[in-house]
Design an enzyme around this catalytic site. Structure first.
Site, PDB file in Angstrom:
ATOM      1  N   HIS A 204      24.433  35.430  47.234  1.00  0.00           N
ATOM      2  CA  HIS A 204      25.396  34.524  47.859  1.00  0.00           C
ATOM      3  C   HIS A 204      24.990  33.075  47.652  1.00  0.00           C
ATOM      4  O   HIS A 204      25.836  32.191  47.587  1.00  0.00           O
ATOM      5  CB  HIS A 204      25.540  34.852  49.343  1.00  0.00           C
ATOM      6  CG  HIS A 204      26.461  35.996  49.557  1.00  0.00           C
ATOM      7  ND1 HIS A 204      26.503  36.734  50.697  1.00  0.00           N
ATOM      8  CD2 HIS A 204      27.383  36.531  48.742  1.00  0.00           C
ATOM      9  CE1 HIS A 204      27.420  37.672  50.583  1.00  0.00           C
ATOM     10  NE2 HIS A 204      27.958  37.580  49.401  1.00  0.00           N
ATOM     11  N   GLU A 456      47.121  47.394  33.597  1.00  0.00           N
ATOM     12  CA  GLU A 456      45.660  47.458  33.614  1.00  0.00           C
ATOM     13  C   GLU A 456      45.151  48.887  33.462  1.00  0.00           C
ATOM     14  O   GLU A 456      43.964  49.149  33.536  1.00  0.00           O
ATOM     15  CB  GLU A 456      45.090  46.786  34.860  1.00  0.00           C
ATOM     16  CG  GLU A 456      45.718  47.166  36.168  1.00  0.00           C
ATOM     17  CD  GLU A 456      45.169  46.357  37.346  1.00  0.00           C
ATOM     18  OE1 GLU A 456      44.212  45.595  37.195  1.00  0.00           O
ATOM     19  OE2 GLU A 456      45.726  46.522  38.451  1.00  0.00           O
ATOM     20  N   ASP A 480      40.357  45.424  34.430  1.00  0.00           N
ATOM     21  CA  ASP A 480      40.487  46.873  34.615  1.00  0.00           C
ATOM     22  C   ASP A 480      40.922  47.570  33.338  1.00  0.00           C
ATOM     23  O   ASP A 480      40.535  48.703  33.087  1.00  0.00           O
ATOM     24  CB  ASP A 480      41.494  47.172  35.738  1.00  0.00           C
ATOM     25  CG  ASP A 480      40.818  47.092  37.096  1.00  0.00           C
ATOM     26  OD1 ASP A 480      39.717  47.651  37.227  1.00  0.00           O
ATOM     27  OD2 ASP A 480      41.373  46.451  37.998  1.00  0.00           O
ATOM     28  N   CYS A 527      45.912  37.881  33.352  1.00  0.00           N
ATOM     29  CA  CYS A 527      45.273  37.311  34.547  1.00  0.00           C
ATOM     30  C   CYS A 527      43.844  37.815  34.729  1.00  0.00           C
ATOM     31  O   CYS A 527      43.206  37.511  35.723  1.00  0.00           O
ATOM     32  CB  CYS A 527      46.107  37.562  35.796  1.00  0.00           C
ATOM     33  SG  CYS A 527      46.215  39.303  36.220  1.00  0.00           S
TER      34      CYS A 527
HETATM   35  C1  PEP Z   1      42.079  42.657  36.350  1.00  0.00           C
HETATM   36  O1  PEP Z   1      41.834  43.855  36.521  1.00  0.00           O
HETATM   37  O2  PEP Z   1      41.994  42.092  35.235  1.00  0.00           O
HETATM   38  C2  PEP Z   1      42.492  41.805  37.481  1.00  0.00           C
HETATM   39  C3  PEP Z   1      42.906  40.579  37.292  1.00  0.00           C
HETATM   40  O3  PEP Z   1      42.405  42.329  38.730  1.00  0.00           O
HETATM   41  P1  PEP Z   1      41.027  42.525  39.566  1.00  0.00           P
HETATM   42  O4  PEP Z   1      39.949  41.839  38.795  1.00  0.00           O
HETATM   43  O5  PEP Z   1      41.285  41.935  40.897  1.00  0.00           O
HETATM   44  O6  PEP Z   1      40.907  44.007  39.568  1.00  0.00           O
HETATM   45 MG    MG Z   2      42.519  44.808  38.323  1.00  0.00          MG
END
Ligand code: PEP
Ligand code: MG
Length: 600
Positions: A204, A456, A480, A527
């Protein structure tokens, strides 16, 4: 004589990685305290000392929490909450009292015994993230110990105002998030960075350092022995090196590098209000990923074109009472208002795998007590949309809150981890039901707020035509997608070397999703972390991507890169990469593209 130490460097994307200043050593650990037996008549006194020490630290954390500005990074409040939770845990606050009574030992000794017992339990956990949380327990106990020894709370001690223009580099065994907040509040001393003997990349302390924008080198053994008070220190967080009393030539070079870093950071800031475009004039949207409403400040500060991913599960974690519809509405509406009409993509709850609800919150949802908290394969288990469909009230409450927020901004709903078309259809009927409920209650919402899906899971990427028919937009969750395509648990350090975003199978799935989405005129964004990696910008652009969503600290660097790129050259690079079947060839192609000064 000059010397050098090495540790784990922690750099924040928005600040220089070099810090130059005078060493200030923080008091050594109070954990090395006197331990002795007591007589039965002294038990009450020792228990009272323990109670008093715990109360002092509680009051100190509450006092700090009451001063956290609403604009502070989300992590700041999260850490204070975590330390407060540790402090209130009966294992830490009740057990030592029993030890005093049963073993007839002084308060410090009892606390040390219990600390070691709790830390042993943490250290036996397989998961590296949870294992490293024992560090937080130590930090909390250290504060209690200091309060116990001194009878006062344990604010870090800083020297009087340093000489004109001089900055401080703090040298400590460990620095807790609470210490760091105290430091930030002391405006009269200018802390340039810090070195600690404890801590690592996931601690942290590291996360706080990044979010407060302070370069740091952590996990440096014997730092307090090797560095004397007042030593001139150069800290290079990029390489993880701490240079002690550098020679004048070396110091001059570091000063020059620091000046260059400050200038390039300032130049990046100038791009904030410029529209993101390629060299050949193609507009690209650069959006921000956020986890808590307070992160919106970083998004605005980076000039984001919107929020491309609001990971709402962080509103649900670390608490026993889940947020109700009104609390959620306030959080979503706050972000929607702050973005002043720019799009805000709110992802429905992605709970499960490494993001878990507390046991009590799970019981509140009607999950039978005693049901396993740790599934054997959680990433493939009840997670994200599967979780929401299994708990309709939880899902409907969130959908109503998001829809209500659509009345005060431009809100879009994003659904994680879709794999089956029937999951899309069930989701859409839940959204329709939530709309009906709001209509009945005569509550306002934007009836056109679109519903999109995350791609994903490879199954979704391979059945796109059915998805684009039903969804208004897509967002590639590459974090993912890599995990599920390559069968690599993204949280498992022992297979981390196999987690390769340049694996041809991953790139084919990404390119295919962008191509099919563009053809169907269904907007596609990325994303996952890949969107914020500057050395992948040209490749993704070349695949046809026009919407990137990333951590706010990456936005300006990606924008700077885009200004140098042409879509034509990028498309050629993407075609070359997609023909390759060896990740090494792909890496070489990308490195060559990065090395080119500018596109034609
Ligand atoms: C991803 O899986 O790329 C994503 C943006 O979601 P998270 O990282 O929150 O699983
Ligand atoms: Mg994800």
């Amino acid at each position: 004589m000059a010397s050098e130490l090495v540790g784990v460097g922690i750099v924040s994307g928005t600040s220089p990685s070099i810090a130059i200043g005078r060493a200030h050593r923080l008091a050594p650990s109070e954990l090395e305290t006197r331990q002795y037996s007591i007589e039965r008549k002294d038990v009450m006194h020792e228990v009272a000392r323990l109670n008093n020490a715990f109360s002092l630290v509680r009051a100190e954390i509450d006092e700090l929490a009451s001063h956290v500005s609403p604009d502070a990074p989300g992590e700041v409040r999260a850490f204070l909450d975590l330390h407060r939770m540790i402090l209130d845990d009966p294992l830490l606050c009740d057990e030592p009292r029993d030890l005093v009574r049963t073993r007839l030992i002084n308060a410090e000794w009892a606390l040390t015994i219990q600390l070691e017992a709790v830390c042993k339990q943490f250290e036996a956990i397989d998961d590296e993230y949870f294992r490293s949380r024992s560090q937080d327990v130590r930090q909390v106990v250290e504060r209690v110990m200091k309060a116990l020894v001194s009878g006062r709370n344990a604010t870090v001690s800083l020297p009087p105002k340093p000489a004109d223009g001089e900055r401080l580099i703090l040298i400590a065994r460990d620095l807790s998030p609470t210490d760091m907040l105290h430091l930030k509040e002391r405006a009269e001393v200018d802390v340039a960075g810090f070195v600690t003997e404890m801590g690592g990349r996931n601690s942290h302390t590291a996360i706080m350092a990044r979010s407060l924008g302070l370069p740091a080198v952590l996990g440096v053994p014997h730092a307090r022995e090797a560095i004397a008070e007042g030593d001139l220190i150069v800290l290079d967080a990029e390489t993880g090196r701490v240079h002690i009393r550098p020679e004048p030539d070396a110091l001059a070079q570091f000063q020059q590098r620091l000046r260059a870093q400050i200038e390039s950071r300032l130049a990046l800031r100038k791009l904030k209000s410029k529209l993101a475009r390629t060299k050949d004039g193609i507009a690209v949207e650069l959006m921000a990923n956020i986890e808590l409403p307070s992160d919106v400040r970083d998004a605005l500060d980076a000039g984001a074109d919107g929020i491309g991913l609001f990971r709402t599960e962080f509103l649900f974690m670390n608490r026993d009472q889940l947020p109700d519809e009104d609390e959620q509405y306030e959080a979503y509406a706050k972000v929607a208002r702050a973005m002043k009409g720019k799009p805000v993509i709110i992802r429905t709850l992605d709970i499960g795998a490494d993001k878990v609800l507390t046991e009590r919150a799970r019981r509140g949802l009607g999950i039978a007590a005693g049901s396993p908290t740790v599934e054997s394969n959680p990433a493939l288990g009840l997670r994200a949309i599967r979780y929401c469909l299994a708990y309709p009230e939880l899902f409907l409450t969130q959908l109503r809150a998001i829809l209500r927020a659509s009345a005060v901004g431009t809100v879009r709903i994003l659904v994680p981890m879709l794999a089956h078309v029937h999951e899309v259809e069930q989701t859409l009927s839940f959204v329709a039901r939530a709309r009906e409920q709001l209509k009945e209650r005569k509550q306002r919402f934007d009836a056109r707020a679109p519903v999109g899906g995350m791609i994903e899971v490879p199954a979704a990427a391979l059945s796109l035509p059915a998805f684009v028919k039903r969804l208004k937009f897509l967002s590639l969750g590459t974090n993912d997608l890599i995990q599920y395509t390559l069968a690599i648990d993204r949280a498992d350090a022992s297979v981390a070397h196999l987690y390769d975003h340049l694996h041809p199978a991953v790139l084919q799935l990404i390119a295919r999703t962008i191509r099919i989405g563009n053809k169907a005129r269904t907007p596609v964004a990325v994303c996952g972390e890949m969107a914020g990696e500057v050395d992948l910008t040209e490749l993704l652009l070349g695949m046809g991507l026009r919407q990137f969503s990333m951590h706010p600290s990456q936005i300006l660097s990606v924008k700077e890169r885009l200004f140098t790129l042409s879509t034509k050259t990028a498309a050629k690079l993407a075609a070359r990469v997609l023909r390759a079947d060896d990740p090494l060839d792909i890496r070489i192609a990308l490195e060559r593209a990065m090395a080119k000064p500018a596109a034609k």
